[in-house]
Scaffold this motif. Structure first.
Motif, PDB file in Angstrom:
ATOM      1  N   ALA A  15       0.827  -1.212   0.000  1.00 55.50           N
ATOM      2  CA  ALA A  15       0.000   0.000   0.000  1.00 55.50           C
ATOM      3  C   ALA A  15       0.864   1.267   0.000  1.00 55.50           C
ATOM      4  N   GLU A  34      10.115   3.077   5.874  1.00 60.65           N
ATOM      5  CA  GLU A  34       9.998   1.617   5.989  1.00 60.65           C
ATOM      6  C   GLU A  34      10.925   1.116   7.101  1.00 60.65           C
ATOM      7  N   ARG A 107       6.671 -12.267  -4.142  1.00 62.51           N
ATOM      8  CA  ARG A 107       6.424 -11.075  -3.337  1.00 62.51           C
ATOM      9  C   ARG A 107       7.606 -10.101  -3.396  1.00 62.51           C
ATOM     10  N   LEU A 131       8.655   3.188  12.873  1.00 60.83           N
ATOM     11  CA  LEU A 131       7.845   4.156  13.617  1.00 60.83           C
ATOM     12  C   LEU A 131       7.730   3.736  15.087  1.00 60.83           C
ATOM     13  N   ASP A 295      -3.497  -3.575   5.133  1.00 58.06           N
ATOM     14  CA  ASP A 295      -3.660  -4.496   6.266  1.00 58.06           C
ATOM     15  C   ASP A 295      -3.742  -3.768   7.598  1.00 58.06           C
TER      16      ASP A 295
END
Ligand SMILES: Cc1cc2nc3c(=O)[nH]c(=O)nc-3n(C[C@H](O)[C@H](O)[C@H](O)COP(=O)(O)OP(=O)(O)OC[C@H]3O[C@@H](n4cnc5c(N)ncnc54)[C@H](O)[C@@H]3O)c2cc1C
Length: 397
Positions: A15, A34, A107, A131, A295
């Motif tokens: 996303a 990320e 993936r 984060l 998600d």
């Protein structure tokens, strides 16, 4: 939006980078943060992007880049543990019916394609930025605080940080937690000359579920769903050695039809193992200048292959809302209103499909009897899922 805004996007999975690209197209600056220390070009096993996910990529002109390493499956064939064919879903007409075919993808290569697409549009991608916290100042500035002590400042923050989202924990501390669905998913890549490319084979095995498909060059993509009532921790799964897990799979599938055992034996690379989860409902997806997507907002168990496609749809719709509505709060409210009913329906559908994989003998007997009818119904249930089309030029009111 009255002035150029800056969005902080947490999570560079599926996303995140796509939302950043869509926001740039909408005139909003975006940077992606990320947690992983480097790009994820070799992570995970594989996934199937459904026609609606491919169409979401087409909306932004990204489908060709992503499709470069992918291949479509032309049918899904379902078998019982004794090898009896229970049903079939044809995929050859997807292009004609939905405007796109499904796509099987490694993936890691999907991550690589999305990262490169974002970089091609000058979206800054920062790795090693996990984060830790978010604060909002009196002047409505959002500050992301990372575990390495650094910070980033913006006008809004989008949490695309997946199933165990830290953003969700921060903005919705009392929200429902991800629910373990009782199945461990594992998979890998093998080589088995007897498998012809083309169709996905899905086997309701005696003790575990098994799926496989060969790509045109002969490499076999496969997965197994293993029932385990007790939720494993991520560390427990990581600590299981590959040879140990392979032996367990060979035992679980020992009475299942060929070529299941040959495929497992032919796999030399490491085997990924993941608990499967969903989040059936969150009271809201946003709070102030912070919004969840993918998600993080609505984790979907993998049994109908929709999680990644829904994350891609979210990315496009959220950018449209931010482009067209006068305030961030109105945009987030519209995003939630437009997306929630669809994803909550699909989360339930995926959970029901997962429950059918449980290998209880009585359940299996009924399932094998009824599955041909479910599959007929399933094909018609999938039409509205796959036919969902986004229109970038449509104005969100
Ligand atoms: C075994 C398995 C098989 C699946 N198969 C399919 C399939 O065939 N088809 C399908 O459509 N879907 C499938 N899914 C679901 C799909 O993988 C997810 O729905 C999809 O990855 C969601 O994308 P996302 O970007 O929201 O989250 P993710 O892809 O999980 O990305 C989240 C990113 O956020 C990063 N992150 C996490 N915490 C932080 C933090 N604190 N700070 C910064 N970054 C952070 C993570 O490192 C990750 O890169 C499958 C899922 C599993 C587990």
């Amino acid at each position: 939006m009255s002035k150029t805004k800056k969005a902080l996007i947490i999570g560079g999975g599926i996303a995140g980078p796509v939302a950043a690209i869509a926001l740039k197209r909408a005139g909003i600056d975006a940077e992606v943060y990320e947690a992983r220390s480097e790009s994820m070009d070799h992570s995970g096993a594989f996934l199937n992007l459904a026609p609606n996910g491919v169409n979401a990529l087409k909306t932004l002109g990204l489908a060709e880049r992503v499709a470069a390493d992918g291949f479509p499956s032309n049918a899904m064939l379902f078998f019982s543990g004794s090898g009896k064919q229970l049903g079939q879903m044809d995929s050859t007409t997807e292009e004609q019916r939905y405007g796109a075919s499904n796509l099987m993808l490694k993936r890691g290569l999907l991550h690589k394609a999305l990262r490169e697409a974002a970089q091609a549009e000058n979206v800054p991608l920062h790795f090693g930025k996990r984060l830790a916290n978010v604060t909002v100042t009196a002047a409505h500035e959002v500050i992301a605080h990372f575990e390495d002590g650094s910070t980033a400042h913006g006008d809004l923050l989008i949490g695309g940080d997946g199933l165990h989202s830290r953003t969700r924990q921060i903005v919705l501390p009392s929200a429902p937690q991800p629910q373990y669905t009782g199945l461990i998913d594992c998979g890998g890549f093998g080589h088995c000359p007897s498998v012809a490319p083309g169709a996905q084979h899905m086997i309701f095995g005696k003790r575990a579920f098994f799926g496989y498909i060969a790509r045109p060059d002969g490499e076999v993509y496969w997965f197994s769903n293993v029932a385990q009532a007790k939720e494993p921790t991520r560390d427990e799964l990581r600590s299981i050695r590959d040879d140990e897990w392979k032996a367990r799979l060979l035992a679980l599938h020992k009475d299942d039809p060929a070529p299941v055992l040959d495929i497992i034996r032919s796999t030399n690379d490491s085997l990924g193992k993941w608990g499967t989860y969903d989040i059936p409902f969150l009271p809201t997806w946003h709070h102030g200048p912070i919004c969840l997507i993918g998600d993080a907002a609505h984790a979907t168990s993998p049994h109908i292959g929709q999680g990644a496609s829904l994350a891609l749809e979210d990315a496009v719709v959220l950018a449209q809302c931010l482009r067209d509505l006068p305030s961030v709060e109105q945009a987030f409210a519209a995003f939630e209103r437009l997306r929630k009913p669809r994803v909550e329906t699909l989360i339930k559908q995926a959970r029901r499909m997962g429950n059918r994989k449980t290998p209880h003998p009585l359940v299996a007997w009924f399932r094998d009897l009824l599955l041909p009818f479910f599959l007929k119904g399933g094909t018609s249930q999938l039409a509205p899922v796959y036919s969902y089309r986004l229109n970038w030029n449509e104005k969100i009111a």
